[in-house]
Design a protein around this motif. Structure first.
Motif, PDB file in Angstrom:
ATOM      1  N   ARG A  39       5.843  55.610  33.253  1.00 28.09           N
ATOM      2  CA  ARG A  39       4.556  56.288  33.214  1.00 28.09           C
ATOM      3  C   ARG A  39       3.505  55.360  32.637  1.00 28.09           C
ATOM      4  NH1 ARG A  39       4.466  61.151  29.873  1.00 28.09           N
ATOM      5  NH2 ARG A  39       2.381  61.277  30.699  1.00 28.09           N
ATOM      6  N   ILE A  40       2.297  55.472  33.139  1.00 35.17           N
ATOM      7  CA  ILE A  40       1.185  54.694  32.626  1.00 35.17           C
ATOM      8  C   ILE A  40       0.455  55.538  31.593  1.00 35.17           C
ATOM      9  CG2 ILE A  40      -1.025  53.621  33.176  1.00 35.17           C
ATOM     10  CD1 ILE A  40       0.101  53.049  35.949  1.00 35.17           C
ATOM     11  N   LYS A  41       0.295  54.990  30.388  1.00 34.94           N
ATOM     12  CA  LYS A  41      -0.427  55.698  29.341  1.00 34.94           C
ATOM     13  C   LYS A  41      -1.784  55.015  29.172  1.00 34.94           C
ATOM     14  CE  LYS A  41      -0.243  57.055  24.525  1.00 34.94           C
ATOM     15  NZ  LYS A  41       0.462  56.938  23.247  1.00 34.94           N
ATOM     16  N   PHE A  42      -2.831  55.710  29.566  1.00 35.89           N
ATOM     17  CA  PHE A  42      -4.169  55.146  29.465  1.00 35.89           C
ATOM     18  C   PHE A  42      -4.656  55.233  28.026  1.00 35.89           C
ATOM     19  CE2 PHE A  42      -3.818  56.420  33.898  1.00 35.89           C
ATOM     20  CZ  PHE A  42      -4.224  55.261  34.522  1.00 35.89           C
ATOM     21  N   GLN A  43      -5.346  54.212  27.595  1.00 33.32           N
ATOM     22  CA  GLN A  43      -5.876  54.221  26.233  1.00 33.32           C
ATOM     23  C   GLN A  43      -7.117  55.107  26.162  1.00 33.32           C
ATOM     24  OE1 GLN A  43      -7.348  50.480  24.839  1.00 33.32           O
ATOM     25  NE2 GLN A  43      -8.186  49.910  26.815  1.00 33.32           N
ATOM     26  N   THR A  44      -7.343  55.659  25.003  1.00 27.25           N
ATOM     27  CA  THR A  44      -8.528  56.468  24.774  1.00 27.25           C
ATOM     28  C   THR A  44      -9.713  55.543  24.541  1.00 27.25           C
ATOM     29  OG1 THR A  44      -7.139  58.135  23.717  1.00 27.25           O
ATOM     30  CG2 THR A  44      -9.499  58.275  23.327  1.00 27.25           C
ATOM     31  N   LYS A  45     -10.751  55.722  25.346  1.00 27.91           N
ATOM     32  CA  LYS A  45     -11.963  54.918  25.185  1.00 27.91           C
ATOM     33  C   LYS A  45     -12.801  55.543  24.085  1.00 27.91           C
ATOM     34  CE  LYS A  45     -11.376  52.093  28.692  1.00 27.91           C
ATOM     35  NZ  LYS A  45     -11.375  50.658  28.595  1.00 27.91           N
ATOM     36  N   GLN A  46     -13.109  54.762  23.059  1.00 37.11           N
ATOM     37  CA  GLN A  46     -13.855  55.296  21.926  1.00 37.11           C
ATOM     38  C   GLN A  46     -14.443  54.179  21.080  1.00 37.11           C
ATOM     39  OE1 GLN A  46     -10.634  57.426  20.027  1.00 37.11           O
ATOM     40  NE2 GLN A  46     -10.483  55.896  18.438  1.00 37.11           N
ATOM     41  N   VAL A  47     -15.235  54.557  20.110  1.00 36.23           N
ATOM     42  CA  VAL A  47     -15.774  53.629  19.129  1.00 36.23           C
ATOM     43  C   VAL A  47     -15.046  53.894  17.818  1.00 36.23           C
ATOM     44  CG1 VAL A  47     -17.811  52.923  17.828  1.00 36.23           C
ATOM     45  CG2 VAL A  47     -18.034  53.553  20.233  1.00 36.23           C
ATOM     46  N   TYR A  48     -14.393  52.874  17.282  1.00 38.92           N
ATOM     47  CA  TYR A  48     -13.705  52.977  15.997  1.00 38.92           C
ATOM     48  C   TYR A  48     -14.692  52.613  14.902  1.00 38.92           C
ATOM     49  CZ  TYR A  48      -9.443  53.022  18.800  1.00 38.92           C
ATOM     50  OH  TYR A  48      -8.466  53.334  19.701  1.00 38.92           O
ATOM     51  N   LYS A  49     -14.601  53.304  13.769  1.00 40.77           N
ATOM     52  CA  LYS A  49     -15.583  53.117  12.700  1.00 40.77           C
ATOM     53  C   LYS A  49     -14.882  52.991  11.349  1.00 40.77           C
ATOM     54  CE  LYS A  49     -18.884  56.115  10.438  1.00 40.77           C
ATOM     55  NZ  LYS A  49     -19.675  57.330  10.568  1.00 40.77           N
ATOM     56  N   LEU A  50     -15.260  51.965  10.602  1.00 40.07           N
ATOM     57  CA  LEU A  50     -14.833  51.824   9.214  1.00 40.07           C
ATOM     58  C   LEU A  50     -16.082  52.078   8.381  1.00 40.07           C
ATOM     59  CD1 LEU A  50     -12.632  48.608   9.460  1.00 40.07           C
ATOM     60  CD2 LEU A  50     -11.900  50.982   9.562  1.00 40.07           C
ATOM     61  N   ALA A  51     -16.261  53.312   7.967  1.00 40.83           N
ATOM     62  CA  ALA A  51     -17.509  53.748   7.335  1.00 40.83           C
ATOM     63  C   ALA A  51     -17.835  52.981   6.056  1.00 40.83           C
ATOM     64  CB  ALA A  51     -17.445  55.243   7.048  1.00 40.83           C
ATOM     65  N   ASP A  52     -16.830  52.742   5.206  1.00 37.69           N
ATOM     66  CA  ASP A  52     -17.111  52.085   3.932  1.00 37.69           C
ATOM     67  C   ASP A  52     -17.536  50.625   4.104  1.00 37.69           C
ATOM     68  OD1 ASP A  52     -14.487  51.639   4.793  1.00 37.69           O
ATOM     69  OD2 ASP A  52     -13.807  51.144   2.777  1.00 37.69           O
ATOM     70  N   LEU A  53     -17.127  49.992   5.201  1.00 37.64           N
ATOM     71  CA  LEU A  53     -17.525  48.610   5.472  1.00 37.64           C
ATOM     72  C   LEU A  53     -18.673  48.528   6.477  1.00 37.64           C
ATOM     73  CD1 LEU A  53     -14.022  46.894   5.824  1.00 37.64           C
ATOM     74  CD2 LEU A  53     -15.530  46.904   3.841  1.00 37.64           C
ATOM     75  N   GLU A  54     -19.045  49.643   7.049  1.00 34.55           N
ATOM     76  CA  GLU A  54     -20.067  49.711   8.092  1.00 34.55           C
ATOM     77  C   GLU A  54     -19.760  48.769   9.250  1.00 34.55           C
ATOM     78  OE1 GLU A  54     -24.049  49.426   6.635  1.00 34.55           O
ATOM     79  OE2 GLU A  54     -23.711  50.895   5.050  1.00 34.55           O
ATOM     80  N   ILE A  55     -18.499  48.835   9.724  1.00 32.86           N
ATOM     81  CA  ILE A  55     -18.033  48.014  10.841  1.00 32.86           C
ATOM     82  C   ILE A  55     -17.597  48.944  11.961  1.00 32.86           C
ATOM     83  CG2 ILE A  55     -16.281  46.378  11.623  1.00 32.86           C
ATOM     84  CD1 ILE A  55     -16.211  45.244   8.819  1.00 32.86           C
ATOM     85  N   TYR A  56     -17.965  48.577  13.186  1.00 31.47           N
ATOM     86  CA  TYR A  56     -17.615  49.362  14.357  1.00 31.47           C
ATOM     87  C   TYR A  56     -16.917  48.460  15.370  1.00 31.47           C
ATOM     88  CZ  TYR A  56     -21.045  52.500  12.335  1.00 31.47           C
ATOM     89  OH  TYR A  56     -21.738  53.325  11.482  1.00 31.47           O
ATOM     90  N   ALA A  57     -15.972  49.023  16.098  1.00 29.49           N
ATOM     91  CA  ALA A  57     -15.297  48.311  17.184  1.00 29.49           C
ATOM     92  C   ALA A  57     -15.137  49.294  18.336  1.00 29.49           C
ATOM     93  CB  ALA A  57     -13.941  47.790  16.733  1.00 29.49           C
ATOM     94  N   SER A  58     -15.346  48.811  19.543  1.00 29.40           N
ATOM     95  CA  SER A  58     -15.314  49.700  20.700  1.00 29.40           C
ATOM     96  C   SER A  58     -14.413  49.142  21.791  1.00 29.40           C
ATOM     97  CB  SER A  58     -16.728  49.872  21.253  1.00 29.40           C
ATOM     98  OG  SER A  58     -16.687  50.622  22.451  1.00 29.40           O
ATOM     99  N   ASN A  59     -13.758  50.028  22.519  1.00 29.22           N
ATOM    100  CA  ASN A  59     -13.015  49.650  23.715  1.00 29.22           C
ATOM    101  C   ASN A  59     -13.596  50.375  24.921  1.00 29.22           C
ATOM    102  OD1 ASN A  59     -12.149  52.260  23.319  1.00 29.22           O
ATOM    103  ND2 ASN A  59      -9.987  51.805  23.451  1.00 29.22           N
ATOM    104  N   ASP A  60     -14.841  50.784  24.811  1.00 31.48           N
ATOM    105  CA  ASP A  60     -15.483  51.580  25.851  1.00 31.48           C
ATOM    106  C   ASP A  60     -16.242  50.703  26.846  1.00 31.48           C
ATOM    107  OD1 ASP A  60     -16.193  53.794  27.250  1.00 31.48           O
ATOM    108  OD2 ASP A  60     -17.766  54.444  25.874  1.00 31.48           O
ATOM    109  N   PHE A  61     -15.532  49.701  27.415  1.00 30.66           N
ATOM    110  CA  PHE A  61     -16.104  48.871  28.476  1.00 30.66           C
ATOM    111  C   PHE A  61     -14.957  48.320  29.314  1.00 30.66           C
ATOM    112  CE2 PHE A  61     -15.650  46.284  24.686  1.00 30.66           C
ATOM    113  CZ  PHE A  61     -15.049  45.125  25.145  1.00 30.66           C
ATOM    114  N   ASP A  62     -15.247  47.922  30.536  1.00 33.53           N
ATOM    115  CA  ASP A  62     -14.223  47.433  31.453  1.00 33.53           C
ATOM    116  C   ASP A  62     -13.504  46.227  30.865  1.00 33.53           C
ATOM    117  OD1 ASP A  62     -14.868  49.350  33.287  1.00 33.53           O
ATOM    118  OD2 ASP A  62     -16.169  48.047  34.487  1.00 33.53           O
ATOM    119  N   GLY A  63     -12.194  46.238  30.940  1.00 38.89           N
ATOM    120  CA  GLY A  63     -11.385  45.127  30.468  1.00 38.89           C
ATOM    121  C   GLY A  63     -11.051  45.180  28.991  1.00 38.89           C
ATOM    122  N   ALA A  64     -11.588  46.164  28.271  1.00 41.14           N
ATOM    123  CA  ALA A  64     -11.330  46.251  26.829  1.00 41.14           C
ATOM    124  C   ALA A  64      -9.927  46.775  26.575  1.00 41.14           C
ATOM    125  CB  ALA A  64     -12.349  47.168  26.176  1.00 41.14           C
TER     126      ALA A  64
END
Length: 78
Positions: A39-64
Motif C-alpha cells: 500500500r502507498i501511504k501518502f504523507q500529510t502536507k502541512q506546515v510544521y511549527k516550533l513555536a518557542d524557536l519561531e521556526i517553520y518547515a513545510s512539505n506543502d509543495f511538489d517534490g517535498a
C-alpha cells in the motif's frame, strides 16, 4: 546571418542535445523486493511549527518529503 551559418548553429545545437541525452541505467539489487502489493501511504502536507524557536518547515509543495519536525535541543531540529 546567412542561411549556412543558421544551419551550422542548428546542427551544433542538435548534436549537443543528442549527445547529452543518456539512457537510463539499470540497477540490480542483491535481493529484489516486489512492492506491487504494498500500500502507498501518502504523507500529510502541512506546515510544521516550533513555536518557542519561531521556526517553520513545510512539505506543502511538489517534490517535498517531510514526515515530521521536532526540536532536539536549542540549536537543532529534525
Amino acid at each position: 546571418m546567412t542561411r549556412k551559418r543558421i544551419l551550422h548553429i542548428v546542427l551544433v545545437i542538435s548534436l549537443v542535445s543528442f549527445v547529452s541525452c543518456k539512457s537510463v541505467k539499470e540497477v540490480s539489487f542483491k535481493t529484489p523486493v516486489d512492492t506491487t502489493s504494498k500500500r502507498i501511504k501518502f504523507q500529510t502536507k502541512q506546515v510544521y511549527k516550533l513555536a518557542d524557536l519561531e521556526i517553520y518547515a513545510s512539505n506543502d509543495f511538489d517534490g517535498a518529503h517531510l514526515n515530521g519536525f521536532e526540536k532536539v535541543n536549542d540549536s537543532t531540529a529534525l
